[in-house]
Scaffold this active site. Structure first.
Site, PDB file in Angstrom:
ATOM      1  N   ARG A 114       0.996  -1.147   0.072  1.00 39.12           N
ATOM      2  CA  ARG A 114      -0.089  -0.023   0.023  1.00 39.12           C
ATOM      3  C   ARG A 114       0.822   1.309  -0.240  1.00 39.12           C
ATOM      4  NH1 ARG A 114      -2.683   0.164   6.132  1.00 39.12           N
ATOM      5  NH2 ARG A 114      -0.755   1.387   7.176  1.00 39.12           N
ATOM      6  N   CYS A 118       4.007   7.707  -6.151  1.00 35.81           N
ATOM      7  CA  CYS A 118       4.642   9.082  -6.145  1.00 35.81           C
ATOM      8  C   CYS A 118       3.758  10.092  -6.094  1.00 35.81           C
ATOM      9  CB  CYS A 118       5.642   9.004  -7.468  1.00 35.81           C
ATOM     10  SG  CYS A 118       6.411  10.761  -7.414  1.00 35.81           S
ATOM     11  N   ASN A 152      -5.140   8.056   3.168  1.00 33.87           N
ATOM     12  CA  ASN A 152      -4.997   7.401   4.385  1.00 33.87           C
ATOM     13  C   ASN A 152      -3.443   7.392   4.693  1.00 33.87           C
ATOM     14  OD1 ASN A 152      -6.004   5.301   6.710  1.00 33.87           O
ATOM     15  ND2 ASN A 152      -4.235   4.278   5.722  1.00 33.87           N
ATOM     16  N   GLU A 153      -3.085   8.051   5.964  1.00 36.04           N
ATOM     17  CA  GLU A 153      -2.060   7.877   6.548  1.00 36.04           C
ATOM     18  C   GLU A 153      -1.003   8.211   5.452  1.00 36.04           C
ATOM     19  OE1 GLU A 153      -2.226   4.890  10.281  1.00 36.04           O
ATOM     20  OE2 GLU A 153      -1.405   3.995   8.575  1.00 36.04           O
ATOM     21  N   CYS A 160      12.471  10.118  -7.271  1.00 32.33           N
ATOM     22  CA  CYS A 160      12.298   9.856  -8.625  1.00 32.33           C
ATOM     23  C   CYS A 160      12.524  11.141  -9.319  1.00 32.33           C
ATOM     24  CB  CYS A 160      11.235   9.215  -9.114  1.00 32.33           C
ATOM     25  SG  CYS A 160       9.783  10.085  -9.236  1.00 32.33           S
ATOM     26  N   GLU A 305      -7.965   5.849  14.424  1.00 28.68           N
ATOM     27  CA  GLU A 305      -7.661   4.434  14.626  1.00 28.68           C
ATOM     28  C   GLU A 305      -7.235   4.192  15.789  1.00 28.68           C
ATOM     29  OE1 GLU A 305      -5.143   2.814  11.857  1.00 28.68           O
ATOM     30  OE2 GLU A 305      -6.366   3.501   9.799  1.00 28.68           O
ATOM     31  N   GLU A 353      -2.608  -7.959   7.257  1.00 26.77           N
ATOM     32  CA  GLU A 353      -3.267  -7.693   8.890  1.00 26.77           C
ATOM     33  C   GLU A 353      -4.182  -8.711   9.307  1.00 26.77           C
ATOM     34  OE1 GLU A 353      -2.499  -2.754   9.136  1.00 26.77           O
ATOM     35  OE2 GLU A 353      -4.035  -3.358   7.610  1.00 26.77           O
ATOM     36  N   PHE A 355      -3.611 -10.626  11.601  1.00 31.60           N
ATOM     37  CA  PHE A 355      -3.170 -10.786  13.115  1.00 31.60           C
ATOM     38  C   PHE A 355      -3.455  -9.338  13.646  1.00 31.60           C
ATOM     39  CE2 PHE A 355      -0.696 -14.284  11.231  1.00 31.60           C
ATOM     40  CZ  PHE A 355      -1.480 -15.193  11.947  1.00 31.60           C
ATOM     41  N   HIS A 356      -3.923  -8.277  13.042  1.00 30.62           N
ATOM     42  CA  HIS A 356      -4.184  -7.085  13.799  1.00 30.62           C
ATOM     43  C   HIS A 356      -5.581  -7.187  14.459  1.00 30.62           C
ATOM     44  CE1 HIS A 356      -5.059  -2.763  14.314  1.00 30.62           C
ATOM     45  NE2 HIS A 356      -3.865  -2.553  13.983  1.00 30.62           N
TER      46      HIS A 356
END
Length: 658
Positions: A114, A118, A152-153, A160, A305, A353, A355-356
């Site tokens: 994810r 650029c 997101n985040e 480049c 979150e 994710e 196991f998140h």
């Protein structure tokens, strides 16, 4: 301008990221049933759904999202609708490899995870805004829509050729001529002078240390380039829905975005917070990030979150013990959050994710985590009407600045042990343990509302910021400042005398002869305490009081802590008990009192609006003495002069008439 209040409508939002595209559609009915059971009233949808909405270039598959939005609305659940532009589909990287970011050494960062884009790529921006345009047009009038969540985040960096061209445009706007850039970057050193703009590159992997002023400007540029991506999508959704607030979720204390500048571009400030469940200072870290986010927002904010249990990206990922999720959730509300949300609603069965943790974990609705989630949802509903929209007031400001952080992290620094964020946390900890209400502020902000201003460390300070601090003290404010502050100007040009002359006069310092970094696991002796990380060879000018001197070693007898009037300078990092005591002395001298006197060691008190929150960060029961009669909104019980708090206990108290 829309605000978080427009979305909350006098209640606290509760929910999390909902990714139904990972599940068969027949699961959705079970999801909304359990959401209602848990008191969920808001979910974030679409964060990672680009490939589902646009499976091939130009295609639009909105049918599933239509049905989902209608279903959520029918069950009274509002939607924070995300633009899914943080994770481009594989077809974009395959068809347009120029959209993929390149690392400092030129390595192409491939798709398959994810944030693989650029920020400077016009192709990426064109696809992202086109999708945002269609998303906004389709759902602008949908009654479930409450907030727009852009991307997101934001965290991508790129070196480049497209980024290089964008960087040169940014530099041209900043400096106008190569000669001005050469002066700002100090390119006379190591024969780095640039004759034309075309010669300038991002600070890629080099033979040895790179020009720190160039690196500093590239960090500024990267924050601005990412912000251009955000504002382009924000402007699209705002044109379609000027009444709907817009946010994007910050990552806490992340170096890649100037949070002050970004917050000015948002209607709602939101953050993702993941304290370590095994960290004995996890509660303080949570409090610090809440204080910082509330300060950026200028009021209520969104906890976008958090984890209901464990995460999956630490070396060892421990679950949260029973009660800790509730404690930290209500702590965020106490410190200004009007939304308590999680990643994510239903725990993934596949992918990186799986196991998140999630609100609805693999253990299902009968698991301990979901039971605790239901309790939190019910309690937020109980207190929401009295809490939402109210303020947290503080008389102490901690100064924080991204430019100073970026500049202090340069390759050729005096000590790699000195970490900016750790210093901020250490000083905030001392205030938190003293029960002092705190806000954060930028160095050039208006400071007149505060009695005390705390500077953990600001290596780089602009002239206007220095003048601001001097004026604050001259106006009667109390300033306490940590080591290695005011050393460089905005171009990372060192100031004569080892510190800016205005600050030296303010603190009563004639000269800083030498900086003496301290080795790992070593301490320096001082009157009444030991210091760590750093020490300084200061020559006072005779106008200041030596509050504490160094004892032993090369600096024996020289001042470690100076005070001139209401300006304090601390040239080392006192160990935690000593820093706490020093900050208590400073704040008391300025007339700042703790939120509540006489608290047990592990209990935190916060006032929000008319309510008093008590938060117990320990496991053994404690008794808190109260200055009057209260009702606990969580239990409905009256507390006359005292309240009992069990393991990770919380009380939300409304004072009763005498």
């Amino acid at each position: 301008m829309p605000s978080l209040h427009d979305a909350t409508r006098g209640r606290l939002l509760f929910g999390g990221d909902y990714n139904p595209e990972q599940w068969p559609e027949e699961v959705w009915a079970d999801d909304v049933r359990l959401m209602e059971e848990a008191g969920v009233n808001s979910v974030t949808v679409g964060v990672f759904s680009w490939a589902t909405i646009e499976p091939r270039p130009g295609a639009r598959e909105f049918g599933w999202l239509d049905r989902l939005m209608d279903l959520l609305h029918a069950h009274g659940i509002g939607v924070v609708l995300a633009t899914p532009t943080s994770s481009p589909p594989p077809w974009m990287g395959a068809l347009h490899p120029e959209t993929l970011p390149r690392a400092e050494d030129g390595t192409v960062v491939s798709y398959g995870s994810r944030q693989h884009f650029c920020p400077s790529s016009p192709v990426y921006r064109r696809y992202a805004t086109a999708l945002t345009e269609d998303l906004a047009a389709r759902y602008a009038d949908h009654p479930a829509l409450t907030v727009w969540h852009i991307n997101n985040e934001y965290c991508t960096h790129c070196w480049c050729d497209e980024t290089a061209a964008h960087f040169r445009r940014w530099l041209t706007a900043r400096y106008a001529t190569p000669d001005a850039l050469n002066e700002a970057w100090g390119t006379a050193f190591w024969s780095q002078r640039y004759d034309t703009w075309s010669e300038i590159l991002p600070p890629r992997t080099a033979q040895y240390m790179r020009n720190p002023a160039q690196v500093l400007d590239f960090k500024r540029f990267t924050s601005d380039a990412l912000m251009e991506c955000f504002t382009a999508e924000r402007d699209v959704v705002a044109r379609h829905t000027p009444h709907i607030p817009v946010t994007t979720n910050f990552m806490p204390l992340w170096a890649g975005q100037d949070g002050w500048a970004w917050a000015e571009q948002e209607d709602v400030v939101s953050v993702d917070v993941y304290p370590d469940a095994t960290d004995p200072l996890g509660g303080q870290y949570n409090a610090m990030l809440a204080d910082m986010t509330r300060s950026q927002a200028g009021g209520p904010w969104m906890l976008m979150e958090q984890a209901a249990g464990g995460v999956n990206w630490r070396p060892v990922n421990h679950p949260k013990p029973a009660g800790l999720n509730r404690l930290w959730s209500l702590q965020s509300v106490a410190r200004g959050a009007d939304a308590v949300c999680y990643f994510q609603w239903r725990q993934s069965r596949q992918g990186a994710e799986k196991f998140h943790s999630a609100m609805l974990p693999h253990a299902g609705e009968h698991g301990r985590t979901f039971r605790e989630v239901k309790r939190i949802g019910a309690e937020l509903a109980l207190i929401g009407a009295e809490v939402a929209g109210t303020a947290v007031r503080a008389e102490v400001a901690v100064l924080h600045d991204w430019d100073a952080w970026w500049a202090s992290a340069q390759e050729g620094r005096l000590s790699s042990l000195v970490d900016y964020t750790s210093l901020v946390q250490a000083w905030h900890r001392g205030l938190w343990e003293n029960g002092t209400a705190v806000e954060f502020a930028r160095p050039d902000a208006a400071l007149g509302a505060y009695r005390v201003v705390v500077v953990p460390q600001l290596y780089l300070l602009r002239d206007a910021a220095i003048d601001n601090l001097v004026a604050f003290v001259r106006g009667g404010g109390t300033l306490v400042c940590g080591f290695f502050t005011g050393i460089a100007d905005e171009d990372d040009r060192l100031r004569p005398g080892g510190m800016d002359a205005r600050l030296r006069e303010l603190f009563g310092i004639r000269t800083v002869h030498e900086w003496w970094p301290v080795d790992e696991d070593q301490v320096v002796g001082c009157d009444g305490f030991e210091g760590t990380l750093w020490s300084e060879e200061l020559e006072p000018d005779g106008s200041a009081e030596t509050v504490a001197a160094y004892r032993g070693g090369e600096l024996d007898g020289l001042p470690a802590v100076l005070r001139k009037g209401s300006a304090w300078y601390v040239s080392t990092l006192p160990q935690p008990p000593a820093l706490r005591a020093l900050l208590g002395r400073v704040t008391a001298s300025a007339g700042v009192r703790p939120v509540l006197e006489g608290l047990p060691e592990e209990v935190e008190a916060v006032r929000r609006g008319a309510l008093l929150f008590l938060l117990h960060h320990g496991r053994s029961p404690v008794t808190v003495e109260l200055p009057g009669r209260y009702t606990d909104l969580l239990t409905g019980a009256d507390a006359d002069g005292r309240v009992e708090l069990g393991r990770y206990g919380v009380a939300v108290l409304r004072e009763l008439p005498a």
